[in-house]
Design an enzyme around this catalytic site. Structure first.
Site, PDB file in Angstrom:
ATOM      1  N   ARG A   1       3.653   0.997 -27.633  1.00  0.00           N
ATOM      2  CA  ARG A   1       2.210   1.285 -27.715  1.00  0.00           C
ATOM      3  C   ARG A   1       1.802   2.375 -26.724  1.00  0.00           C
ATOM      4  NH1 ARG A   1      -2.864  -1.589 -25.905  1.00  0.00           N
ATOM      5  NH2 ARG A   1      -4.408  -1.365 -27.545  1.00  0.00           N
TER       6      ARG A   1
ATOM      7  N   ILE B   1      -7.979   2.829 -29.801  1.00  0.00           N
ATOM      8  CA  ILE B   1      -6.825   2.142 -30.398  1.00  0.00           C
ATOM      9  C   ILE B   1      -7.173   0.659 -30.309  1.00  0.00           C
ATOM     10  CG2 ILE B   1      -5.587   2.164 -28.163  1.00  0.00           C
ATOM     11  CD1 ILE B   1      -2.952   2.205 -29.674  1.00  0.00           C
ATOM     12  N   SER B   2      -6.917  -0.095 -31.389  1.00  0.00           N
ATOM     13  CA  SER B   2      -7.341  -1.493 -31.422  1.00  0.00           C
ATOM     14  C   SER B   2      -6.491  -2.353 -30.494  1.00  0.00           C
ATOM     15  CB  SER B   2      -7.255  -2.027 -32.855  1.00  0.00           C
ATOM     16  OG  SER B   2      -8.038  -1.236 -33.715  1.00  0.00           O
ATOM     17  N   GLN B   3      -7.055  -3.515 -30.146  1.00  0.00           N
ATOM     18  CA  GLN B   3      -6.382  -4.531 -29.323  1.00  0.00           C
ATOM     19  C   GLN B   3      -5.094  -4.974 -30.033  1.00  0.00           C
ATOM     20  OE1 GLN B   3      -9.034  -7.788 -29.330  1.00  0.00           O
ATOM     21  NE2 GLN B   3      -7.714  -9.153 -28.177  1.00  0.00           N
TER      22      GLN B   3
ATOM     23  N   PHE C   1     -15.440  -3.382 -33.908  1.00  0.00           N
ATOM     24  CA  PHE C   1     -14.771  -2.108 -34.206  1.00  0.00           C
ATOM     25  C   PHE C   1     -15.778  -0.968 -34.126  1.00  0.00           C
ATOM     26  CE2 PHE C   1     -11.418  -4.731 -35.822  1.00  0.00           C
ATOM     27  CZ  PHE C   1     -10.284  -3.930 -35.919  1.00  0.00           C
TER      28      PHE C   1
END
Ligand code: SAM
Length: 205
Positions: free
Chosen positions: A25, A51-53, A193
């Site tokens: 990541r 960037i998402s969790q 989001f």
């Protein structure tokens, strides 16, 4: 990250857990935030986007039940991380990004990883991408007021779409499974989001 943030919270799909272990990541996050890459949080990637969790990436991936022969569409390429995870699990990934500079970032990040089965398209993902349709899975990684109708049309019978649906600030994670008669809708909890901006999403403001 995988043991403490993902498996311990109930994600058991072993292919998804393996992909989450294998894709680094930190390569998808610009400095200075890359030093926090394995924390349980969304992080800035520039241009006001995130960037998402990791847990949410794993959850959304598991919810579309990816199979090796599948073709998947992602709306919101962002850093390219979610597309990289998907590309380990399915045959072909098409990912659409609205902001050209963000699409360039995703492209650069995916070149570093060397994955070949991903097409990055610049455009309004609320219209989907008919040229590669139909899709066995569709993932919207930005908040939408409702599911854009063209995306349902581009799903196979038996295909699954996952998306954060609700307000601009807070949403519910929804899956739609298409069948011969229409769609079956299920809810998977609250999420946050950045907005999906486009013809079938939110207005740019
Ligand atoms: N999946 C990404 C990742 O792995 O880094 C994170 C996505 S980020 C939360 C949401 C992305 O959706 C942003 O990059 C944003 O520019 C993009 N976006 C918003 N509206 C869009 C649209 N109509 N079509 C395509 N991308 C859109």
């Amino acid at each position: 990250m995988v043991e403490h943030q993902i498996r311990s919270r109930g994600i058991t799909n072993s292919r998804v857990l393996t992909a989450m272990r294998e894709i680094p990541r930190h390569l998808f996050i610009p400095p200075p935030y890359n030093t926090s890459a394995y924390e349980d949080a969304p992080l800035p990637i520039g241009n006001g986007q995130t960037i998402s969790q990791p847990y949410i990436v794993a959850l959304m991936t598991a919810l579309i039940d990816p199979l090796p022969e599948d073709r998947v569409l992602e709306i919101g390429a962002g850093s390219g991380y979610q597309a990289a995870i998907l590309s380990m699990l399915v045959q072909q990934v098409t990912t659409i990004e609205r902001i050209p500079a963000v699409a360039d970032l995703a492209r650069e990040n995916l070149v570093k990883i060397g994955l070949q089965n991903i097409s990055i398209i610049v455009g309004d993902g609320t219209r989907g991408y008919p040229d590669h349709a139909p899709y066995d899975g569709i993932m919207i990684t930005a908040a939408t007021p409702e599911i854009p109708p063209p995306l349902i049309d581009q799903l196979t019978i038996g295909g699954i779409l996952v998306a954060p649906v609700g307000g601009r600030e807070i949403q519910e994670l929804i899956t739609l499974t298409r069948n011969e008669n229409g769609v079956v809708r299920s809810s998977h909890g609250g999420v946050r989001f950045v907005p999906l901006i486009g013809e079938h999403g939110w207005a740019d403001s």
